[in-house]
Design an enzyme around this catalytic site. Sequence first.
Site, PDB file in Angstrom:
ATOM      1  N   SER A   1       0.861  -1.179   0.000  1.00 34.49           N
ATOM      2  CA  SER A   1       0.000   0.000   0.000  1.00 34.49           C
ATOM      3  C   SER A   1       0.894   1.224   0.000  1.00 34.49           C
ATOM      4  O   SER A   1       2.072   1.143   0.384  1.00 34.49           O
ATOM      5  CB  SER A   1      -0.873   0.006   1.258  1.00 34.49           C
ATOM      6  OG  SER A   1      -1.523   1.248   1.441  1.00 34.49           O
TER       7      SER A   1
ATOM      8  N   TYR B   1      -2.576  -1.074  10.356  1.00 25.46           N
ATOM      9  CA  TYR B   1      -2.470  -1.194   8.895  1.00 25.46           C
ATOM     10  C   TYR B   1      -1.119  -0.680   8.400  1.00 25.46           C
ATOM     11  O   TYR B   1      -0.445  -1.336   7.602  1.00 25.46           O
ATOM     12  CB  TYR B   1      -3.616  -0.421   8.242  1.00 25.46           C
ATOM     13  CG  TYR B   1      -3.747  -0.632   6.757  1.00 25.46           C
ATOM     14  CD1 TYR B   1      -4.422  -1.746   6.255  1.00 25.46           C
ATOM     15  CD2 TYR B   1      -3.217   0.278   5.857  1.00 25.46           C
ATOM     16  CE1 TYR B   1      -4.563  -1.938   4.883  1.00 25.46           C
ATOM     17  CE2 TYR B   1      -3.355   0.098   4.492  1.00 25.46           C
ATOM     18  CZ  TYR B   1      -4.026  -1.010   4.010  1.00 25.46           C
ATOM     19  OH  TYR B   1      -4.156  -1.197   2.648  1.00 25.46           O
TER      20      TYR B   1
END
Length: 257
Positions: free
Chosen positions: A139, A152
């Site tokens: 990401s 995350y």
Amino acid sequence: MTLSGKTAIITGSNSGIGLGVAEELARAGADIILNSFTDRDEDHALAARLGAAHGVRARYIAADMADGAACRRLIDTAGRCDILVNNAGIQHVAGIDEFPVEKWDAVLAINLSSVFHTTAAALPMMRAAGWGRVINIASAHGLTASPYKSAYVAAKHGVVGLSKVTALETAQEPITCNAICPGYVLTPLVEAQIPDQMKKHGMDRETVIREVMLERQPSRQFATTGQIGGTVVFLCSPAADQITGTTISIDGGWTAL
């Protein structure tokens, strides 16, 4: 380029980015293993439709990516793994001091530990076949950070680091490992959020996308699942034989800021 004769396993692939990646790999001729934690008739039907559409073998294998043993069984059950795309992931948003411990554990297990387990199980198969590609969907948050996303961000930074270690351990073999770092991607989940954002901010669709949802993405355009899938296919090509241990950002300039 054709990937005919190769088998690709894509975790978390019955929708969104994972399904887009599976579509592009199947289009290139690879046999496909779809995966998620559910085991519904529609999951198996999705695999059948994908295989029929592209003339490849496609199967669905259920496995809970929060369970390390299940991650390894997924690879073993597939029986072959030339291309491993670690895509499964979840998100939870909260301040560090309020972040539920069980959510932290789940995000780290699914987003990071699963990558370790599937890679550990797949590498012997790749070595036996004499060729392999490990492609981890990280990401933009694997390269930068945002508040309230501690688990995350930590997990995706870990995926980037693990990708580098995997690349170094296979550097003298015909196996590569890289991480793709998407920004905001237009998936069905994101599409479903747009009407609520329009109502909340009193904006039309185009304005809420540009000014709210894509505020951090300089291009002010979503990446697409097909673009990510196309990048995965490129990383499986001979042109990428010496691309290993790095990140490829598909984020409209987010991490250039």
